[in-house]
Design a protein around this motif. Sequence first.
Motif, PDB file in Angstrom:
ATOM      1  N   TRP A 215       0.836  -1.210   0.000  1.00  0.00           N
ATOM      2  CA  TRP A 215       0.000   0.000   0.000  1.00  0.00           C
ATOM      3  C   TRP A 215       0.867   1.254   0.000  1.00  0.00           C
TER       4      TRP A 215
ATOM      5  N   VAL B 267       2.758   1.661  -3.432  1.00  0.00           N
ATOM      6  CA  VAL B 267       1.890   2.195  -4.481  1.00  0.00           C
ATOM      7  C   VAL B 267       1.637   3.687  -4.264  1.00  0.00           C
TER       8      VAL B 267
ATOM      9  N   ARG C   8       2.966   6.659  -7.264  1.00  0.00           N
ATOM     10  CA  ARG C   8       1.945   7.099  -8.209  1.00  0.00           C
ATOM     11  C   ARG C   8       1.463   8.514  -7.888  1.00  0.00           C
TER      12      ARG C   8
ATOM     13  N   ILE D   8       6.153  -4.583  -6.326  1.00  0.00           N
ATOM     14  CA  ILE D   8       4.764  -4.587  -5.864  1.00  0.00           C
ATOM     15  C   ILE D   8       4.141  -5.972  -6.026  1.00  0.00           C
TER      16      ILE D   8
ATOM     17  N   ILE E  60      -5.904  -2.633  -3.408  1.00  0.00           N
ATOM     18  CA  ILE E  60      -4.571  -2.358  -3.940  1.00  0.00           C
ATOM     19  C   ILE E  60      -4.543  -2.572  -5.445  1.00  0.00           C
TER      20      ILE E  60
ATOM     21  N   GLN F 251      -5.876   0.385  -7.186  1.00  0.00           N
ATOM     22  CA  GLN F 251      -4.903   1.472  -7.205  1.00  0.00           C
ATOM     23  C   GLN F 251      -3.801   1.212  -8.235  1.00  0.00           C
ATOM     24  N   ILE F 252      -3.389  -0.044  -8.363  1.00  0.00           N
ATOM     25  CA  ILE F 252      -2.360  -0.383  -9.342  1.00  0.00           C
ATOM     26  C   ILE F 252      -2.865  -0.142 -10.760  1.00  0.00           C
TER      27      ILE F 252
ATOM     28  N   MET G 290      -2.847   3.471 -11.447  1.00  0.00           N
ATOM     29  CA  MET G 290      -1.481   3.923 -11.664  1.00  0.00           C
ATOM     30  C   MET G 290      -1.008   3.557 -13.069  1.00  0.00           C
TER      31      MET G 290
END
Length: 210
Positions: free
Chosen positions: A31, A34, A38, A109, A181, A184-185, A188
């Motif tokens: 977390w 990331v 980003r 990651i 997560i 969020q990836i 990004m």
Amino acid sequence: MQELFNLIGYAIYASMALLAIWGAFNAVLVWRRVAQVRFRNEEEQTEFFDELDVELAKGDNEKAIEICEDDRRAMPQLALYAIENRDLGPIKVQRRLVERFQQDVLADIEHRLAWVSTVTKSAPMVGLFGTVIGMMAAFDNLGQGTKVDPGVMAGNIMVALITTALGLAIAVPLMITTASINIQIRKMEDLIASGLTRLMESLQSITGRA
């Protein structure tokens, strides 16, 4: 025999505690990683490129490099690499940018996220093992005939239920965290893709003017 079952039960509790700690540790690391690499939204990335394009348009590559060096997020670092290696040509630079993003950002990651996924899958299995052990201990006590101890049997069944609950208590939050997560990836990656497109267009326009 009951003493052996009790020892196995304690070992299962300890294993689940270690799994919970390791899973939470890796989830927090992912977390934070990331969040560190980003831009929070497209507006932030646009502001960065607006500032960078001004310096590139003026031909002040040193200032442009300085802007990128001061920002440790993924996109500025990729921009720094592209500016420093712009003589390689747009196709080769873009290919190397994608490779660097995969190796320097996503690889770490994904490695940590794989551990979180492993804990998520392992915790219910360990909990199920504890359930089986608890029920085996209960039936062993029941098989003693007239020497059945209701208190011992209740304790054995309690172990079976607690380990099942612990396995779910570990897995469910980690599943939710992993899903968040991954969202969020993906965001990004979308920002990086649009950022690389704008970066290459800026570098090509400057190269064309030169």
